[in-house]
Design a protein around this motif. Structure first.
Motif, mmCIF file in Angstrom:
data_model
loop_
_atom_site.group_PDB
_atom_site.id
_atom_site.type_symbol
_atom_site.label_atom_id
_atom_site.label_comp_id
_atom_site.label_asym_id
_atom_site.label_seq_id
_atom_site.Cartn_x
_atom_site.Cartn_y
_atom_site.Cartn_z
ATOM 1 N N GLN A 192 -9.970 -43.565 4.583
ATOM 2 C CA GLN A 192 -9.185 -43.193 3.416
ATOM 3 C C GLN A 192 -8.419 -44.388 2.851
ATOM 4 N N GLU A 193 -7.941 -45.249 3.720
ATOM 5 C CA GLU A 193 -7.260 -46.461 3.258
ATOM 6 C C GLU A 193 -8.212 -47.347 2.459
ATOM 7 N N GLU A 194 -9.453 -47.464 2.934
ATOM 8 C CA GLU A 194 -10.433 -48.275 2.224
ATOM 9 C C GLU A 194 -10.780 -47.645 0.877
ATOM 10 N N ILE A 195 -10.904 -46.326 0.846
ATOM 11 C CA ILE A 195 -11.174 -45.636 -0.420
ATOM 12 C C ILE A 195 -10.032 -45.905 -1.408
ATOM 13 N N ASP A 196 -8.801 -45.778 -0.945
ATOM 14 C CA ASP A 196 -7.655 -45.993 -1.824
ATOM 15 C C ASP A 196 -7.625 -47.430 -2.351
ATOM 16 N N ASN A 197 -7.929 -48.399 -1.505
ATOM 17 C CA ASN A 197 -7.863 -49.801 -1.908
ATOM 18 C C ASN A 197 -8.973 -50.176 -2.892
ATOM 19 N N GLY B 3 -9.245 -46.121 -5.506
ATOM 20 C CA GLY B 3 -8.035 -45.497 -6.027
ATOM 21 C C GLY B 3 -8.207 -43.998 -6.148
ATOM 22 N N ARG B 4 -7.404 -43.384 -6.997
ATOM 23 C CA ARG B 4 -7.440 -41.924 -7.143
ATOM 24 C C ARG B 4 -7.852 -41.486 -8.552
ATOM 25 N N ALA B 5 -8.023 -42.440 -9.465
ATOM 26 C CA ALA B 5 -8.234 -42.076 -10.863
ATOM 27 C C ALA B 5 -9.679 -41.698 -11.176
ATOM 28 N N ARG B 6 -10.612 -42.053 -10.318
ATOM 29 C CA ARG B 6 -12.025 -41.743 -10.540
ATOM 30 C C ARG B 6 -12.690 -41.452 -9.204
ATOM 31 N N LEU C 73 -12.966 -37.236 1.161
ATOM 32 C CA LEU C 73 -11.843 -37.916 1.833
ATOM 33 C C LEU C 73 -10.885 -38.546 0.833
ATOM 34 N N GLN C 74 -11.324 -38.795 -0.372
ATOM 35 C CA GLN C 74 -10.418 -39.270 -1.415
ATOM 36 C C GLN C 74 -9.386 -38.200 -1.756
ATOM 37 N N SER C 75 -9.804 -36.933 -1.732
ATOM 38 C CA SER C 75 -8.933 -35.829 -2.154
ATOM 39 C C SER C 75 -8.266 -35.089 -1.004
ATOM 40 N N PHE C 76 -8.909 -35.107 0.180
ATOM 41 C CA PHE C 76 -8.420 -34.271 1.284
ATOM 42 C C PHE C 76 -8.419 -35.041 2.599
ATOM 43 N N SER C 77 -7.564 -34.588 3.504
ATOM 44 C CA SER C 77 -7.654 -34.963 4.914
ATOM 45 C C SER C 77 -8.215 -33.769 5.676
ATOM 46 N N LEU C 78 -9.141 -34.034 6.573
ATOM 47 C CA LEU C 78 -9.776 -32.983 7.371
ATOM 48 C C LEU C 78 -8.921 -32.717 8.600
ATOM 49 N N LEU D 128 -8.125 -28.069 4.988
ATOM 50 C CA LEU D 128 -8.009 -29.286 4.208
ATOM 51 C C LEU D 128 -6.580 -29.457 3.734
ATOM 52 N N ARG D 129 -6.048 -30.666 3.953
ATOM 53 C CA ARG D 129 -4.713 -30.991 3.449
ATOM 54 C C ARG D 129 -4.898 -31.912 2.254
ATOM 55 N N ALA D 130 -4.421 -31.473 1.091
ATOM 56 C CA ALA D 130 -4.550 -32.288 -0.123
ATOM 57 C C ALA D 130 -3.783 -33.587 0.038
ATOM 58 N N ARG D 131 -4.373 -34.661 -0.446
ATOM 59 C CA ARG D 131 -3.732 -35.976 -0.357
ATOM 60 C C ARG D 131 -2.964 -36.299 -1.644
#
Length: 491
Positions: free
Chosen positions: A325-330, A333-336, A454-459, A488-491
């Motif tokens: 998830q850290e790699e996805i964010d870096n 991001g969350r915009a796309r 995984l961008q939107s949720f934590s399992l 699922l926990r929303a991020r």
């Protein structure tokens, strides 16, 4: 029993022994356990909980190349990366035949792309691969289809509202829609009865084929045709699936325009019409039905099952999930949503997906191969027509190829600089001439689905991560993960 009956029985047993223990004068078969008449090596094979475990144990006793009898059928088994690679890659042409697999063959009769042989298989593979590419497999158009379907899946996942749920059917419906859009021309609504039937029939058959009953049917098909049990449901399910596909084909025929193909079925119908005067043509209605079934089965079950295994792994190892998830964010991001171009900049995520496939080992015994000619292999002379089982589980657990093969370790696919590194022993799609037709599609789906989720949720597991059981509930055709729920926990 009178003396004549006894004598006849002994004569039959003697002939069976002779048949099992002799080979053509020119063949030199690998060693193996001594078979019994009719039963073959059943006693040795049932000494463990499943056929895979038994064959793996026998490889430790007889080496990486050995002979075993599945009932009266003689099979050569290959174990470990080096032996499997030498066969499927180095001598790929000789090992390119499809071996006997009764649970499928009794339905396909040798038709369809997965279980055909010779010129028929070559013609069907070439045609199918070209059509799949024309409809976007491995291209941006297919990526767009997956991204669109991913948005539908994310919407369904949000509707769980943090409550526990079993992801099996939801994942299967979404993944199946990708291949359905290629085969039938459009996706289905998640509540569409046709899609629900497709998913239910495929999931049920995959579980039966991976069970004790599926194993026994493959060894003694003629006997089990007369025995009640869950295996009887296999062929009922096959027939129902065939009828579903046939209904769609009839709809296509009614509106078919050869100049404007909408999907795989349209292209196949055009090919049938073009070659209808050729008595040697491999393109017929039965071939269309079976090839469509093969692609539908493969495109639905394997990716869905892999995602379920991966969910379990990420919940059991939350630090791995957090790093992805850290790699996805870096990178994203969350915009796309993540796209395939992101993969090269996400080596850890790529490594986790590869390691999940290696560890889960979805099709651990591969589909059986067959020698198309007499072949010298490692000092043995294997006769034409010999069926060959390549134990992919021993490839994916080969200590010469993976540092900690029994552990889930993404470092297996990372180099010293934490860049992604390939492994020649990574064979979840098999290798050589019979490499899975949908490999590129499956790899696209796994990356795009997993990163979007995984961008939107934590399992989150319902219990403690350390209590999650990763051992399959059954192992046969496939490694079937244990049923589970998560939230699922929303991020």
């Amino acid at each position: 029993m009178d003396s004549i009956s006894t004598a006849l029985l002994l004569l039959i047993l003697a002939l069976l022994c002779l048949l099992l223990n002799t080979s053509s004068s020119k063949s030199r078969l690998p060693p193996g356990p001594r078979p019994l008449p009719f039963l073959g090596n059943l006693l040795q094979l049932r000494s463990s909980k499943d056929l895979l475990t038994s064959l793996t144990k026998l490889s430790k006793e007889f080496g990486p190349v050995y002979t075993v009898y599945l009932g009266p059928r003689r099979v050569v088994v290959l174990s470990g990366y080096q032996a499997v690679k030498e066969a499927l890659v180095d001598q790929g042409e000789e090992f390119s035949g499809r071996g006997d697999y009764p649970v499928f063959f009794n339905f396909t009769k040798g038709d369809g792309i997965a279980f055909s042989n010779g010129d028929r298989w070559k013609a069907l593979r070439k045609f199918s691969l070209q059509i799949l590419r024309n409809f976007g497999m491995g291209k941006r158009t297919m990526e767009d289809r997956i991204l669109e379907e991913g948005r539908f899946l994310l919407a369904e996942l949000r509707n769980t509202e943090g409550k526990p749920f079993d992801p099996t059917i939801l994942l299967s419906r979404s993944v199946s829609n990708i291949i359905c859009s290629v085969l039938f021309g459009s996706r289905f609504d998640y509540e569409d009865e046709r899609l629900l039937n497709i998913v239910q029939l495929i999931n049920d058959n995959f579980q039966i084929m991976s069970s004790f009953w599926g194993e026994m049917y493959n060894i003694f098909p003629n006997l089990l045709d007369w025995v009640p049990g869950p295996h009887r449901r296999l062929f009922q399910n096959f027939d129902r699936m065939k009828n579903l596909i046939a209904l769609s084909v009839r709809d296509h025929q009614a509106s078919h325009d050869p100049k404007s193909p909408r999907d795989f079925i349209d292209c196949f119908l055009t090919k049938i019409a073009e070659e209808k005067q050729d008595p040697l043509s491999h393109f017929h209605m039965d071939t269309l039905l079976m090839t469509t079934h093969n692609l539908l089965f493969g495109g639905t079950e394997t990716v869905g099952t892999t995602l379920r295994h991966t969910f379990l792994l990420l919940m059991k190892y939350p630090k791995v999930q957090a790093r992805v998830q850290e790699e996805i964010d870096n990178v994203v991001g969350r915009a796309r949503l993540p796209v395939l171009e992101d993969r090269t900049a996400m080596p850890y995520t790529d490594a986790v997906i590869h390691e999940a496939q290696r560890f889960a080992d979805i099709i651990p015994m591969n589909l059986p191969h067959r020698l198309i000619r007499d072949t010298v292999f490692r000092g043995f002379l294997l006769p034409k027509g010999t069926d060959v089982i390549t134990l992919l589980n021993t490839v994916h657990n080969d200590p010469s190829q993976f540092l900690t093969p029994r552990e889930f370790n993404p470092e297996h696919f990372l180099d010293a600089n934490q860049s992604f590194k390939k492994s020649p022993a990574f064979m979840p799609f098999s290798a050589g001439r019979r490499l899975c037709l949908g490999e590129s599609l499956a790899r696209m789906e796994l990356f795009l689905y997993l990163t979007a989720i995984l961008q939107s949720f934590s399992l989150q597991p319902l219990g403690a991560p350390e209590d999650i059981d990763l051992t399959p509930i059954s192992t046969g055709l496939g490694n079937v993960p244990r049923p589970f729920q998560l939230y699922l926990r929303a991020r």
